[in-house]
Motif scaffolding. Structure first.
Motif, short mmCIF file in Angstrom:
data_model
loop_
_atom_site.label_atom_id
_atom_site.label_comp_id
_atom_site.label_asym_id
_atom_site.label_seq_id
_atom_site.Cartn_x
_atom_site.Cartn_y
_atom_site.Cartn_z
N VAL A 151 0.94 -1.16 -0.08
CA VAL A 151 -0.14 0.08 0.16
C VAL A 151 0.94 1.23 -0.13
N ILE A 152 0.75 1.97 -1.13
CA ILE A 152 1.49 3.15 -1.24
C ILE A 152 0.95 4.38 -1.15
N SER A 153 1.31 5.37 -0.31
CA SER A 153 0.64 6.58 -0.58
C SER A 153 1.62 7.64 -1.23
N VAL A 154 1.19 8.58 -2.20
CA VAL A 154 1.78 9.57 -2.66
C VAL A 154 0.92 10.74 -2.59
N LEU A 155 -0.01 10.67 -1.68
CA LEU A 155 -1.17 11.78 -1.57
C LEU A 155 -0.27 13.25 -1.04
N PRO A 156 -0.87 14.33 -1.52
CA PRO A 156 -0.53 15.49 -1.18
C PRO A 156 -1.14 15.86 0.21
N SER A 157 -0.76 17.00 0.89
CA SER A 157 -1.54 17.20 2.05
C SER A 157 -2.48 18.50 1.77
N THR A 158 -3.92 17.76 1.86
CA THR A 158 -4.86 18.62 1.79
C THR A 158 -5.64 18.64 3.00
N PRO A 159 -6.81 19.43 3.25
CA PRO A 159 -7.65 19.51 4.29
C PRO A 159 -8.20 17.87 4.21
N LYS A 160 -8.52 17.18 3.07
CA LYS A 160 -8.95 16.06 3.05
C LYS A 160 -8.21 14.96 3.42
N THR A 161 -6.88 14.94 3.27
CA THR A 161 -6.17 13.98 3.40
C THR A 161 -5.40 14.05 4.80
N LYS A 162 -5.52 15.02 5.54
CA LYS A 162 -4.73 15.07 6.74
C LYS A 162 -5.70 13.98 7.82
N GLY A 163 -4.69 13.26 8.27
CA GLY A 163 -5.16 12.23 9.24
C GLY A 163 -5.97 11.49 8.92
N MET A 164 -6.22 11.15 7.51
CA MET A 164 -7.18 10.22 6.60
C MET A 164 -7.19 8.88 7.11
N LEU A 165 -5.89 8.40 7.25
CA LEU A 165 -5.64 6.97 7.51
C LEU A 165 -5.58 6.77 8.90
N ASP A 166 -6.70 6.40 9.29
CA ASP A 166 -6.83 6.16 10.99
C ASP A 166 -6.81 4.90 11.09
N GLY A 167 -6.65 4.35 12.36
CA GLY A 167 -6.26 2.77 12.77
C GLY A 167 -6.97 1.62 12.08
N SER A 168 -8.36 2.12 11.75
CA SER A 168 -9.18 1.04 10.95
C SER A 168 -8.59 0.70 9.72
#
Lengths: 314, 314
Positions: B193-210
């Motif tokens: 699983v590879i993230s190359v997402l930029p930082s935007t209001p939507k992506t901040k903290g997006m990947l929580d423990g679940s």
């Protein structure tokens, strides 16, 4: 008809064979010298246990299926004399080996070993010399199934690939192909020089010091073929005198590499202990080759996949 | 017309610019807060030195050329208000970053760090668990220029690629593309699983423990986008409880990663100190983007390459 394996396979793998070949009897031993051999038409082996003594006892033997790529430890002349045919699993190594070669190239290019050292010291250090692989030139010695797969992957990374073989005939996934006689002219262009050559009378000791002198000072030399291609003393000289930049060695003149070899501790050497072809999927893949050939054999078809030319030794 | 660079370029690079744009005056400073700014129509910057105070003094500024990819440190609202347009070098990182990502994947798959440990002990040890990349499944979060290049290379290795973006619209080099809402359903399939997402209001903290709970226990998680995608505490929990197999981190919640962070010494973490995009060819490539856009600019064409949508932040 009886088939003897000199290595073990998993129960479900055996079941599949027995289902597909109901009239074939499969036996298994890890001590070929201790079992009677006169009834076996086929022996499936990794290739290190077939001596002339074994051949003399295997009076019904017609086909040796070698579940590896190199056959240099086998008594090829005697096998030929007895009219036994031999096949191997040429190509089985191409995926893990090509992945190994690319892993080393990229890991060094992106300075992963340096990063690892920094991590062990908990040091946030951005100063690692990183290059791009794109635009580099790679020379591949012996572009058969494995070399061609390496070429295919390198091309995906935007690398210019030059294959080098005895004929100079074109090979898939090589931008150019040259004969061995022209190798020294081309070496100054190579950022990466990779050998996947087998061991044959021609290749033994082929890369003498003059080849390393011809390479770029920054060249990455990789030997993933056979260790007798280049003398350890030649390699050490090239590495200590910065005639090349780095060497990644999967094979060695003497294996296991003796603890006293200077290669272990040179800063510009990576030691891969002849494991570049290792893969959790190995036996499974070998059985795929065997199954195809056993089907042919049962139908009387002797044009097996991956027949070995006993005179050429590959 | 005057252009201010807030970083230095090589003399031959400046000469090329001056030859191509004879009527443009190029100036250079590393201390933007100390020089008068009222005459510059264009500022070329790495993006970390453009404050609102700088904007207020740059009364002629019409175009900010950012020679990097992320613009989250810039006062985007003020830039938009003043009608300044902004372009970046989106895509410049794709080659070195994709090479970095593949380097880490292959290096771990072929057990190079373990081999290195053995070499340091002069130990001929073939027992390193090596896998094949072929046949794996990779999920790529944010498949833009970089993610798509990663997908292209992974596909060459026979990897099944699943892109994940906001729209779920198809993206080049992805075998499938899904919207973020479906990510959790797909995660159990991902070997990587590879993230190359930029930082935007939507992506901040997006990947929580679940999300980490949904991943394979053996999954390789790679964050090569921005560190605020996932809290360090979330990552530590997943790594310590074997919810995933390994993490390669190029970006962190706090950078530099503090020496006291537990991430440094976990056995299943690789720390890459935000260097995955580094390349000896960086400035050269950035100037290629700038030259194309400066030509357009001189001709009155404001449809620059890589314009930034100031509202979306990328």
């Amino acid at each position: 008809m009886k088939v003897l394996f000199t290595f073990n396979i998993k129960e479900e793998q055996l079941k599949r064979l027995e289902t597909e070949f109901a009239d074939v009897e499969f036996s298994f031993t890890k001590k070929i010298e201790e079992v009677p051999l006169d009834n076996y038409e086929v022996i499936v082996t990794y290739g290190e246990d077939i001596s002339t003594a074994v051949l003399d006892r295997a009076s019904s033997l017609k086909w040796i299926m070698v579940a590896s790529a190199g056959v240099e430890k086998m008594p090829l002349d005697e096998i030929a004399e007895k009219g036994i045919i031999m096949s191997n699993v040429r190509g089985i190594h191409k995926t893990p080996m090509a992945e190994s070669v690319l892993a080393h190239i990229l890991s060094l290019g992106r300075a992963l070993p340096t990063m690892r050292e920094h991590q062990l010291k908990k040091e946030w250090n951005k100063k690692a010399r990183q290059t791009e692989l794109r635009g580099a030139t790679a020379i591949i010695l012996g572009p058969g199934a494995i070399g061609s797969e390496i070429g295919r992957l390198l091309q995906a990374f935007g690398v210019h690939t030059i294959g080098c073989n005895s004929s100079g005939d074109r090979v898939p996934n090589m931008d150019e192909t040259i004969p061995f006689e022209k190798l020294k002219d081309v070496l100054p262009k190579g950022d990466i020089v990779i050998s996947v050559l087998p061991s044959t009378p021609k290749t033994k000791g082929m890369l003498d010091g003059s080849y390393f002198e011809a390479m770029k000072d920054s060249a990455l030399f990789m030997n993933f073929g056979r260790g007798d291609l280049v003398k350890e003393s030649t390699l050490l000289h090239a590495l200590k005198h910065d005639e090349i930049g780095h060497a990644v060695l999967d094979v060695f003149e003497k294996e296991p590499l003796p603890a006293e070899s200077e290669l272990w501790e040179l800063g510009n050497v990576t030691i891969s202990p002849h494991v570049s072809s290792h893969s959790g999927k190995y036996v499974e893949r070998a059985l795929e080759f065997f199954t195809v050939n056993l089907s042919k054999w049962r139908e009387g078809d002797r044009e097996l996949v991956n027949l070995i030319d006993l005179e050429q030794g590959y």
